[in-house]
Design a protein around this motif. Structure first.
Motif, short mmCIF file in Angstrom:
data_model
loop_
_atom_site.label_atom_id
_atom_site.label_comp_id
_atom_site.label_asym_id
_atom_site.label_seq_id
_atom_site.Cartn_x
_atom_site.Cartn_y
_atom_site.Cartn_z
N GLY A 45 0.79 -1.23 0.00
CA GLY A 45 0.00 0.00 0.00
C GLY A 45 0.82 1.28 0.00
N HIS A 46 2.15 1.16 0.02
CA HIS A 46 3.00 2.36 0.00
C HIS A 46 4.02 2.23 -1.12
N TYR A 47 4.52 3.34 -1.59
CA TYR A 47 5.62 3.29 -2.55
C TYR A 47 6.95 3.16 -1.80
N PHE A 48 7.82 2.29 -2.29
CA PHE A 48 9.21 2.27 -1.84
C PHE A 48 10.04 2.25 -3.11
N LEU A 49 10.40 3.44 -3.61
CA LEU A 49 11.04 3.53 -4.91
C LEU A 49 12.54 3.78 -4.82
N LEU A 50 13.16 3.76 -5.97
CA LEU A 50 14.62 3.82 -6.15
C LEU A 50 15.25 2.52 -5.64
N HIS A 51 16.58 2.39 -5.84
CA HIS A 51 17.17 1.07 -5.63
C HIS A 51 16.97 0.52 -4.23
N ASP A 52 16.92 1.42 -3.24
CA ASP A 52 16.80 0.93 -1.87
C ASP A 52 15.47 1.27 -1.22
N GLY A 53 14.52 1.72 -2.02
CA GLY A 53 13.19 1.97 -1.48
C GLY A 53 13.10 3.26 -0.68
N ARG A 54 14.11 4.14 -0.81
CA ARG A 54 14.11 5.33 0.05
C ARG A 54 13.04 6.35 -0.35
N ALA A 55 12.60 6.33 -1.61
CA ALA A 55 11.60 7.32 -2.05
C ALA A 55 10.20 6.80 -1.76
N LYS A 56 9.41 7.59 -1.02
CA LYS A 56 8.09 7.14 -0.60
C LYS A 56 6.98 7.62 -1.53
N SER A 57 7.37 8.32 -2.59
CA SER A 57 6.38 8.72 -3.59
C SER A 57 7.11 8.87 -4.92
N ILE A 58 6.33 8.93 -6.00
CA ILE A 58 6.94 9.08 -7.32
C ILE A 58 7.68 10.41 -7.38
N GLU A 59 7.06 11.45 -6.85
CA GLU A 59 7.69 12.77 -6.89
C GLU A 59 9.03 12.76 -6.14
N GLU A 60 9.05 12.12 -4.99
CA GLU A 60 10.29 12.05 -4.22
C GLU A 60 11.37 11.32 -5.02
N ALA A 61 10.96 10.27 -5.74
CA ALA A 61 11.94 9.53 -6.56
C ALA A 61 12.54 10.45 -7.61
N ILE A 62 11.70 11.26 -8.22
CA ILE A 62 12.20 12.17 -9.27
C ILE A 62 13.16 13.20 -8.64
N LEU A 63 12.76 13.72 -7.48
CA LEU A 63 13.57 14.78 -6.86
C LEU A 63 14.90 14.26 -6.34
N LEU A 64 15.04 12.96 -6.21
CA LEU A 64 16.32 12.41 -5.77
C LEU A 64 17.26 12.13 -6.96
N HIS A 65 16.79 12.37 -8.18
CA HIS A 65 17.66 12.23 -9.35
C HIS A 65 18.75 13.29 -9.30
N GLY A 66 19.97 12.91 -9.71
CA GLY A 66 21.06 13.88 -9.81
C GLY A 66 21.96 13.44 -10.93
N GLY A 67 23.21 13.92 -10.92
CA GLY A 67 24.19 13.49 -11.92
C GLY A 67 23.70 13.74 -13.33
N GLU A 68 23.70 12.71 -14.15
CA GLU A 68 23.26 12.87 -15.53
C GLU A 68 21.81 13.31 -15.64
N ALA A 69 21.02 13.05 -14.60
CA ALA A 69 19.60 13.39 -14.66
C ALA A 69 19.31 14.74 -14.01
#
Lengths: 408, 407
Positions: B358-382
């Protein structure tokens, strides 16, 4: 195979006796209809056939059904099932020494179990000794599990998948009863062989007391040499009903072998409450039980296997018609409802602190028809909601079950 | 009631009961729960399998979801979980409870220097009486949340040449996005695909979050061995003491599971005709998300006809990208840098919650709890793509999210 032979002999005997002997000699043992009967009396409170003056009485019950269940839109189609055939033999060895055995064939001959085979010595009403294969008195269903007594095709989930009904073990114990005008008091205490590490090492993928029943050696030897203690006190008022409190506990793991200590002793503890009552006027019968289980699971094992479990059921049975039907003089038509719940893993994830699910809810409306009190034809609709460990959207199981169960 | 009317009543009643019973048997099909719509679940085979292939798929399905290992059947002694399905519930993404840890390699060229301390994978659980591993002092590590394992047959059927062509190691086109291949060593039991590209004896990795796995057989044999402590004739060293041990799972079972993974259908997009979803997809492309999360790829020839020469929509290039310091755990595999991660496919993203409790656990280690958070954790080439996302109006952000949820 031996059991099969036994079955053949038994059926032969019964049919033969019925065919050959003057039916006058075959009398139903007078059934005690005392309103102060307790769940613990259920084993002897069954219709038995007495053969003339022989001190042996025979009985049994059979149940079969048809079901059409579907889970998440996938069904296994129409299933016809021979759930169980159970035979009892009881004998009065002397006035105060009696023997009863109960042998059960489940799903054809897939599983053959001695559910009960013990000798009772009565020293005083408050002091009876029982030994052999005994039924551990945890909750009420385990002791009072005969199919014809229930309005539902399935046994309660909490009785068979949380508690391990039918759960019997080799052991000894004492029990006693006391009656006053409107009251009956009873106690039972047994020491038996007990659980094993299958509780947390099973393919159910959750802590499972019933998984211990896979251990075929358990009637021969105790898994770890430490006995399982089961005790129950029950109280009945002829007007109000019965309530029982029971406890069962012991060490389940192999902590020692060949004198070497392998692990610390890990316990399983079960506490249960059961009750039943008949509402006056309406004649509604209500019964239920609730059990709490705690298991000491090693810290380093997976959280998949819970440390705490709980669950129970409540049955409400309402007779709606009671009179002659289709030529059966005292037939009854009942409307019934069972509500059930089991949580196999009460706790929270170490990683997130979130709730661990792994639970099921079920609702089972039923219609049952009893042409005689000892026979029931029942029609159930079942709806289960089951959630996995993580609490993902539930899997839904539903469908119809139709079957009968009767003493013979 | 007089006798006559009672007889009529009785007759009528048996008719009633009879028709009730027949009626319900007929109605059975109507009263069992409906199956969830195909686009709401990840399980199920690709279209076009033959009867034999369906049987194989079902065998693999059972082994993947229902084979629960116990001490008796070989679990452990050290393990992370006791069945594939425990970590990949409903074939979807996993939960932090099944997140696993790998440690011991912090340099692309040095290899894993902690193999003698139980590396690369931490077996953090043990059967009773045994002690699980702990991360050794001085080792860097990453946590890996289980990904969905749908549509992977399509990825396996993509020719090396396509991935090779997508890579832009030195950013020749100057868009700030490179995309590298993880050149890896391949275990001897892997069947090398026709047309495989080899560079200095190394092969193109395509599975796993660091793209350090060659094919689904390697992934499966490793999962049995490393995740559950189940040895096979492919991976026969015990994770507990490093000894060679008897196989605890049959080759046939491993191959059935591989077939199951190959033929699991690709997630089906929902709400495709919704204008907001369409607008979201458009923005997704304009702000260069689609440079890494490539909407569509093509498979080549493949032994399973249902997967050969097909277009599929993974929203990934399956290449490594430097994602900046925030996502750099200091751990890596193969020739990837510690800051590099394989672009995860975004298909099935909207269904993640249904397998993650029932919850999002995104990115390789599940640290992002929403899609938006996953996007905001992009860096480097992104980084520039992320910045472009941040500068969007709230409605446009909403549209992108809506689009991602439809995948």
């Amino acid at each position: 195979m031996r059991f099969l032979n036994l079955l053949i002999i038994f059926i032969f005997l019964v049919s033969h006796v019925k065919a050959q002997i003057d039916p006058e000699l075959l009398r139903q043992a007078p059934k005690n209809t005392d309103s102060l009967k307790l769940n613990m009396d259920a084993v002897y409170d069954r219709p038995f056939l007495h053969l003339g003056k022989l001190p042996v009485a025979l009985g049994g019950y059979v149940e079969a059904n048809h079901q059409y269940l579907g889970e998440n839109g996938v069904t296994e189609g129409h299933q016809f099932q021979m759930r169980r055939l159970t035979l009892f033999v009881s004998s009065s060895i002397s006035k105060r020494i009696k023997f009863l055995s109960e042998i059960e064939f489940e799903d054809g001959t897939k599983e053959i179990n001695i559910e009960f085979a013990s000798v009772d010595f009565e020293f005083a009403p408050l002091l009876n000794l029982r030994g052999g294969i005994v039924m551990n008195p945890i909750g009420a269903f385990n002791q009072n599990h005969d199919g014809p007594k229930w309005e539902f095709v399935d046994r309660p989930i909490s009785a068979t998948q949380l508690l391990p009904a039918t759960w019997s073990n080799v052991g000894f114990g004492v029990y006693g009863k006391k009656y006053t005008n409107n009251w009956a008091y009873a106690y039972e205490v047994y020491l038996t062989n007990g659980f094993d590490n299958k509780i947390i090492e099973n393919t159910e993928n959750h802590t499972s007391l019933p998984a211990t029943k896979d251990n075929k050696d358990r009637f021969e030897e105790s898994f770890n040499g430490s006995p399982l203690l089961t005790g129950k006190v029950a109280l009945r008022n002829s007007k109000i009903g019965e309530i029982g409190f029971s406890y069962m506990g012991g060490v389940y793991n192999k902590f020692e072998e060949d004198g070497l200590t392998l692990d610390k002793k890990r316990r399983v503890n079960v506490f249960a409450i059961d009750f039943n009552t008949n509402l006056p006027k309406l004649n509604t019968y209500i019964s239920g039980e609730w059990a709490w289980v705690t298991v000491n699971v090693p810290e380093t094992y997976t959280e998949q296997f819970g440390r705490k479990q709980q669950g129970g059921f409540i049955d409400i049975v309402q007779p709606v018609l009671k009179r002659s039907m289709f030529g059966f003089e005292k037939a009854t038509l009942n409307a019934a409802l069972r509500l059930e719940y089991v949580d196999w893993n009460k706790g929270t994830f170490r990683s997130t602190g979130g709730n661990i699910s792994d639970h099921v809810y079920a609702i089972v409306p039923a219609i049952s028809w009893r042409p005689t009190p000892q026979t029931v034809i029942r029609f159930n609709y079942r709806y289960n909601w089951q959630k996995d460990l993580l609490g993902n959207p539930p899997s839904r199981l539903a469908g119809f079950q139709f079957g009968f169960s009767t003493y013979f | 009631m007089n006798l006559k009317s009672f007889r009529v009543y009785a007759k009528y009643k048996s008719l009633l009961i009879g028709s009730l019973i027949i009626g319900t048997i007929v109605a059975c099909k109507e009263l069992v729960p409906d199956p969830p719509a195909d686009d709401q679940i990840l399980d199920g085979p690709v279209d076009g399998l033959s009867g034999e292939q369906k049987i194989k798929f079902l065998r693999g399905d059972v082994a993947f979801n229902d084979d629960i290992f116990t001490q008796e059947t070989g679990l452990g002694p050290l393990f992370v979980a006791n069945s594939c399905g425990t970590c990949h519930a409903g074939d979807g993404k996993g939960h932090p409870f099944t997140t696993l840890t790998r440690f011991g390699q912090n340099d692309a060229n040095a290899g894993n220097t902690f193999l003698h301390f139980g590396g690369p994978q931490l077996q953090n659980r043990a059967i009773p009486g045994f002690q699980p591993e702990q991360i050794p002092v001085g080792a860097t590590f990453s946590n890996f949340t289980p990904p969905a394992n749908t549509g992977l047959g399509f990825l396996e059927a993509v020719p090396d040449a396509i991935l090779f062509a997508l890579a832009d190691e030195n950013d020749a086109n100057g868009d700030g996005i490179s995309g590298r291949i993880n050149w890896i060593s391949v275990p001897p039991y892997c069947l090398i695909r026709p047309g495989t590209i080899i560079k200095n004896g190394k092969y193109i990795g395509r599975f796993g979050k660091k793209a350090a796995v060659y094919d689904l057989l390697q992934q499966t044999a490793n999962a049995y061995n490393q995740d559950m402590g189940i040895s096979s004739s492919y991976e026969y060293f015990n994770t507990y003491d490093g000894q060679e041990v008897d196989p605890e799972v049959a080759n046939q079972t491993v191959l059935d599971v591989v077939f199951y993974l190959q033929t699991l259908k690709a997630p089906i997009q929902r709400d495709q005709s919704n204008p907001e979803v369409q607008a979201g997809k458009h923005i997704f492309i304009t702000i260069n998300c689609a440079k890494c999360h490539i909407p569509q790829l093509q498979t080549g020839d493949f032994p399973i006809a249902a997967l050969a020469n097909k277009t599929f929509f993974p929203y990934s290039d399956f290449l490594l990208h430097d994602m900046g310091p925030a996502l750099d755990d200091g751990y890596t595999e193969g020739s990837a840098l510690t800051s590099e991660w394989r672009t995860p496919p975004l298909w099935g993203l909207g269904l993640s919650k249904n397998s993650q409790g029932g919850h999002y656990f995104l990115l390789h280690d599940g640290r992002a709890k929403s899609i938006e958070e996953a996007i905001l954790l992009h860096g480097g080439e992104a980084q520039s793509s992320k910045t472009a996302f941040q500068q969007l109006s709230p409605t446009d952000k909403g549209k992108i999210i809506k689009f991602l949820e439809s995948l």
